[in-house]
Design an enzyme around this catalytic site. Sequence first.
Site, short mmCIF file in Angstrom:
data_model
loop_
_atom_site.label_atom_id
_atom_site.label_comp_id
_atom_site.label_asym_id
_atom_site.label_seq_id
_atom_site.Cartn_x
_atom_site.Cartn_y
_atom_site.Cartn_z
N HIS A 298 7.71 2.29 7.10
CA HIS A 298 7.65 1.04 7.87
C HIS A 298 9.08 0.55 8.05
O HIS A 298 9.70 0.11 7.09
CB HIS A 298 6.81 -0.01 7.13
CG HIS A 298 5.40 0.43 6.92
ND1 HIS A 298 4.38 0.09 7.79
CD2 HIS A 298 4.84 1.22 5.98
CE1 HIS A 298 3.25 0.65 7.37
NE2 HIS A 298 3.50 1.33 6.27
N LEU A 299 9.56 0.62 9.29
CA LEU A 299 10.92 0.13 9.55
C LEU A 299 10.91 -1.31 10.05
O LEU A 299 11.96 -1.92 10.20
CB LEU A 299 11.64 1.03 10.56
CG LEU A 299 11.96 2.46 10.09
CD1 LEU A 299 12.78 3.19 11.16
CD2 LEU A 299 12.71 2.47 8.77
N ARG A 300 9.68 -1.85 10.31
CA ARG A 300 9.57 -3.23 10.80
C ARG A 300 10.33 -3.39 12.12
O ARG A 300 10.66 -2.42 12.78
CB ARG A 300 10.06 -4.26 9.76
CG ARG A 300 9.48 -4.09 8.36
CD ARG A 300 7.97 -4.18 8.31
NE ARG A 300 7.50 -4.30 6.93
CZ ARG A 300 6.28 -3.97 6.55
NH1 ARG A 300 5.40 -3.49 7.42
NH2 ARG A 300 5.90 -4.14 5.30
N ASN B 255 2.57 -0.88 12.60
CA ASN B 255 2.00 -2.21 12.36
C ASN B 255 3.07 -3.29 12.33
O ASN B 255 3.16 -4.09 11.41
CB ASN B 255 1.18 -2.23 11.05
CG ASN B 255 2.01 -1.87 9.83
OD1 ASN B 255 3.04 -1.22 9.93
ND2 ASN B 255 1.56 -2.31 8.67
N LYS C 228 -2.18 5.85 14.47
CA LYS C 228 -2.50 5.40 13.12
C LYS C 228 -3.73 4.51 13.17
O LYS C 228 -3.76 3.53 13.92
CB LYS C 228 -1.31 4.63 12.54
CG LYS C 228 -1.55 3.99 11.18
CD LYS C 228 -1.46 4.99 10.04
CE LYS C 228 -1.81 4.37 8.69
NZ LYS C 228 -0.76 3.51 8.14
N HIS D 261 -5.16 5.22 7.40
CA HIS D 261 -5.14 4.39 6.20
C HIS D 261 -6.56 4.46 5.66
O HIS D 261 -7.46 3.82 6.20
CB HIS D 261 -4.73 2.95 6.51
CG HIS D 261 -4.65 2.10 5.27
ND1 HIS D 261 -3.47 1.62 4.77
CD2 HIS D 261 -5.62 1.71 4.41
CE1 HIS D 261 -3.72 0.96 3.64
NE2 HIS D 261 -5.01 1.00 3.41
N HIS E 11 -0.95 8.27 2.01
CA HIS E 11 -0.72 7.62 0.71
C HIS E 11 -1.96 7.61 -0.19
O HIS E 11 -2.47 6.55 -0.55
CB HIS E 11 -0.16 6.20 0.88
CG HIS E 11 -0.82 5.34 1.93
ND1 HIS E 11 -2.17 5.10 1.97
CD2 HIS E 11 -0.29 4.68 2.98
CE1 HIS E 11 -2.43 4.31 2.99
NE2 HIS E 11 -1.32 4.04 3.63
N ASP F 292 5.97 5.56 2.51
CA ASP F 292 5.33 4.26 2.71
C ASP F 292 6.27 3.13 2.30
O ASP F 292 5.81 2.08 1.85
CB ASP F 292 3.98 4.16 1.99
CG ASP F 292 3.10 3.05 2.57
OD1 ASP F 292 3.40 2.56 3.68
OD2 ASP F 292 2.13 2.65 1.90
N HIS G 46 9.21 -6.28 2.52
CA HIS G 46 8.90 -7.69 2.82
C HIS G 46 9.99 -8.52 2.16
O HIS G 46 10.52 -8.12 1.12
CB HIS G 46 7.56 -8.11 2.19
CG HIS G 46 6.36 -7.48 2.78
ND1 HIS G 46 5.80 -7.89 3.97
CD2 HIS G 46 5.58 -6.46 2.33
CE1 HIS G 46 4.73 -7.16 4.23
NE2 HIS G 46 4.57 -6.28 3.25
N ALA H 148 1.52 -7.00 0.66
CA ALA H 148 1.45 -5.66 0.07
C ALA H 148 2.54 -4.77 0.64
O ALA H 148 2.74 -4.72 1.85
CB ALA H 148 0.08 -5.05 0.36
ZN LIG Z 1 2.02 2.37 5.22
#
Ligand SMILES: [Zn+2]
Length: 349
Positions: A15-17, A41, A97, A144, A179, A255, A259, A270
């Site tokens: 997740h690179l945001r 996401n 995804k 997921h 994951h 993963d 945050h 999470a």
């Molecule tokens: Zn993930």
Amino acid sequence: VDEVTLPPLFDAHVHLRDGRMLEIVAPYTDRCCSRCVIMPNTQPPLDTPLRLVSYRQAVAHSLTRTQPLYTFKISLEQTQHLNWLSQFQSLGAIAGKLYPEGVTTNSAHTGISRDVLLSLDRQTNPLRPLLAEMERLGLVLCLHGELPGEFCLDRESAFLEVVDELLALFPSLRIVLEHITTVDAVRYVTSHAAKDDRLACTLTLHHLLLTLDHVVGDALDPHSFCKPVAKAPEDREALVRLALADFSQVFLGSDSAPHLCSSKEHQGCAGIFSAPVLVERLVQFFEEYDALALLPDFAVRRAEHFYRLPSLDLPPLVLVRRPFLVPETIQGIRPFGAGETLPWTLHQE
Ligand SMILES: [Zn+2]
């Protein structure tokens, strides 16, 4: 040994945001990965070609060495726009995804409810045309794998029947169960994948090291909280055995999911930000099990093979046995292992 060389990693789940967070975290992936599969996401999510176009530009500014491999977030709206899927693909997406509704960060309102997941056998199921188009295009389905509505520790095991249905309904769709965290999922993947090379799974670094005790065993530790949540010691042990097995359909997906500390401590978000220690801690882990020779397969080659990408001829990473103090925070984000001293340091030019 006091020096380890290995090819730059293929992080098959990161997740690179976006925005400022992307600028802060991307360099940690960039320093040690040849390729990374970027999760969709973000807010807003990467669920239309237009959004992927602008996200690609932002990522291109932040990654200098790592080749980004994109994903799109599967939404029921795409059923009305099946032509989007080939557009995602031409924009560099290699996978879609699937987030069951509500199971993790930014997964509310996907419409992919428990009922939808449990009724794939019906012709009218809204996901079916979309998955059939992904199958036709050769896009990988990343899952997921947690079933909404189950008790939190049972969600992954309960999801396995959905995987069964997907494999049966779409005979050439390739699937990654992301994951995994349980003995059940390890058994499922090893028994199915042995006879069906369409199924693979990713393992994170942190699930090889944590159990639920780290999260709630003593004081509540929001920084060890992720989805799926770390499970029992016997689950972790099964994941460790799988990581050390010579099994072609399991590979690294960190993963890494940053945050801000404030979001983790106040909203209980999470996700674990492992990118700043990923390669150092993997070398430590594989060395502890006297299995360093397996690390290039686990962390690079098998993902290349599954995603049908050629190996890249890049200068190797060099790690030296020198203490590496993991910072407490990185611009307001707490990295995995904050404050610990690790035995291996990545040599950077
Ligand atoms: Zn993930």
